[in-house]
Design a protein around this motif. Structure first.
Motif, PDB file in Angstrom:
ATOM      1  N   UNK A  88     -11.315  21.527  -8.510  1.00 31.84           N
ATOM      2  CA  UNK A  88     -10.349  21.977  -9.509  1.00 31.84           C
ATOM      3  C   UNK A  88     -10.997  23.025 -10.418  1.00 31.84           C
ATOM      4  N   UNK A  89     -12.233  22.767 -10.841  1.00 28.38           N
ATOM      5  CA  UNK A  89     -12.931  23.743 -11.689  1.00 28.38           C
ATOM      6  C   UNK A  89     -13.029  25.084 -10.972  1.00 28.38           C
ATOM      7  N   UNK A  90     -13.478  25.056  -9.725  1.00 27.66           N
ATOM      8  CA  UNK A  90     -13.649  26.312  -8.978  1.00 27.66           C
ATOM      9  C   UNK A  90     -12.321  27.031  -8.781  1.00 27.66           C
ATOM     10  N   UNK A  91     -11.270  26.286  -8.476  1.00 24.01           N
ATOM     11  CA  UNK A  91      -9.944  26.884  -8.292  1.00 24.01           C
ATOM     12  C   UNK A  91      -9.479  27.560  -9.575  1.00 24.01           C
ATOM     13  N   UNK A  92      -9.608  26.858 -10.700  1.00 24.02           N
ATOM     14  CA  UNK A  92      -9.160  27.414 -11.980  1.00 24.02           C
ATOM     15  C   UNK A  92     -10.030  28.586 -12.416  1.00 24.02           C
ATOM     16  N   UNK A  93     -11.317  28.504 -12.150  1.00 21.19           N
ATOM     17  CA  UNK A  93     -12.233  29.593 -12.494  1.00 21.19           C
ATOM     18  C   UNK A  93     -11.841  30.857 -11.729  1.00 21.19           C
ATOM     19  N   UNK A  94     -11.597  30.708 -10.442  1.00 23.77           N
ATOM     20  CA  UNK A  94     -11.215  31.864  -9.628  1.00 23.77           C
ATOM     21  C   UNK A  94      -9.827  32.376 -10.013  1.00 23.77           C
ATOM     22  N   UNK A  95      -8.940  31.469 -10.399  1.00 20.47           N
ATOM     23  CA  UNK A  95      -7.599  31.864 -10.843  1.00 20.47           C
ATOM     24  C   UNK A  95      -7.697  32.685 -12.128  1.00 20.47           C
ATOM     25  N   UNK A  96      -8.751  32.458 -12.925  1.00 18.99           N
ATOM     26  CA  UNK A  96      -8.979  33.225 -14.158  1.00 18.99           C
ATOM     27  C   UNK A  96      -9.595  34.589 -13.846  1.00 18.99           C
ATOM     28  N   UNK A  97      -9.586  34.952 -12.563  1.00 15.15           N
ATOM     29  CA  UNK A  97     -10.068  36.266 -12.094  1.00 15.15           C
ATOM     30  C   UNK A  97     -11.577  36.447 -12.258  1.00 15.15           C
ATOM     31  N   UNK A  98     -12.309  35.334 -12.140  1.00 10.68           N
ATOM     32  CA  UNK A  98     -13.769  35.402 -12.188  1.00 10.68           C
ATOM     33  C   UNK A  98     -14.283  35.281 -10.761  1.00 10.68           C
ATOM     34  N   UNK A  99     -15.380  35.963 -10.453  1.00 10.41           N
ATOM     35  CA  UNK A  99     -15.844  35.950  -9.068  1.00 10.41           C
ATOM     36  C   UNK A  99     -16.464  34.611  -8.685  1.00 10.41           C
ATOM     37  N   UNK A 100     -16.489  34.340  -7.391  1.00 11.86           N
ATOM     38  CA  UNK A 100     -16.936  33.036  -6.904  1.00 11.86           C
ATOM     39  C   UNK A 100     -18.409  32.765  -7.198  1.00 11.86           C
ATOM     40  N   UNK A 101     -19.239  33.797  -7.218  1.00 12.08           N
ATOM     41  CA  UNK A 101     -20.659  33.603  -7.536  1.00 12.08           C
ATOM     42  C   UNK A 101     -20.787  33.082  -8.971  1.00 12.08           C
ATOM     43  N   UNK A 102     -20.053  33.692  -9.897  1.00 14.44           N
ATOM     44  CA  UNK A 102     -20.062  33.249 -11.288  1.00 14.44           C
ATOM     45  C   UNK A 102     -19.516  31.828 -11.400  1.00 14.44           C
ATOM     46  N   UNK A 103     -18.414  31.552 -10.719  1.00 19.40           N
ATOM     47  CA  UNK A 103     -17.790  30.225 -10.794  1.00 19.40           C
ATOM     48  C   UNK A 103     -18.733  29.156 -10.253  1.00 19.40           C
TER      49      UNK A 103
END
Length: 79
Positions: free
Chosen positions: A31-46
Motif C-alpha cells: 500500500x505504501x509503495x502504491x500510494x508513493x508511486x501514485x504521488x508521482x514519485x519514482x520507484x527508486x525513491x519509494x
C-alpha cells in the motif's frame, strides 16, 4: 523539497487509514509503495523511503508518532 514532503505526508495519511496495528505486513508495504508511486514519485525513491521507514520503526503506528522525522529520512533517499 517541500513538494515531496507534502506528497509523502498526504501518502502517509492515506496509508494510515489502510494499515493494521501489528508490525509491517507485506500488504502495508504494498500500500505504501502504491500510494508513493501514485504521488508521482519514482520507484527508486519509494523503495528507499519504505526501506528506511520500516528499518527505523517497528510498525506503522510508531512511524506516524514520529512523522516529524520523515523529512530527514526522505532527504536521505534523494541523494
Amino acid at each position: 523539497n517541500m513538494k515531496i514532503t507534502t506528497q509523502i505526508i498526504v501518502t502517509s495519511i492515506i496509508f494510515s487509514l489502510t494499515t493494521s496495528c501489528g508490525g509491517w505486513s507485506n500488504k502495508d508495504k504494498e500500500i505504501y509503495l502504491t500510494e508513493c508511486k501514485r504521488a508521482k514519485l519514482d520507484s527508486v525513491f519509494c523503495d528507499c523511503s519504505l526501506e528506511k521507514i520500516v528499518e527505523k520503526y517497528t510498525n506503522f503506528e510508531e512511524a506516524m508518532r514520529n512523522e516529524e522525522e520523515f523529512p530527514e529520512i526522505l532527504i536521505s533517499c534523494k541523494k
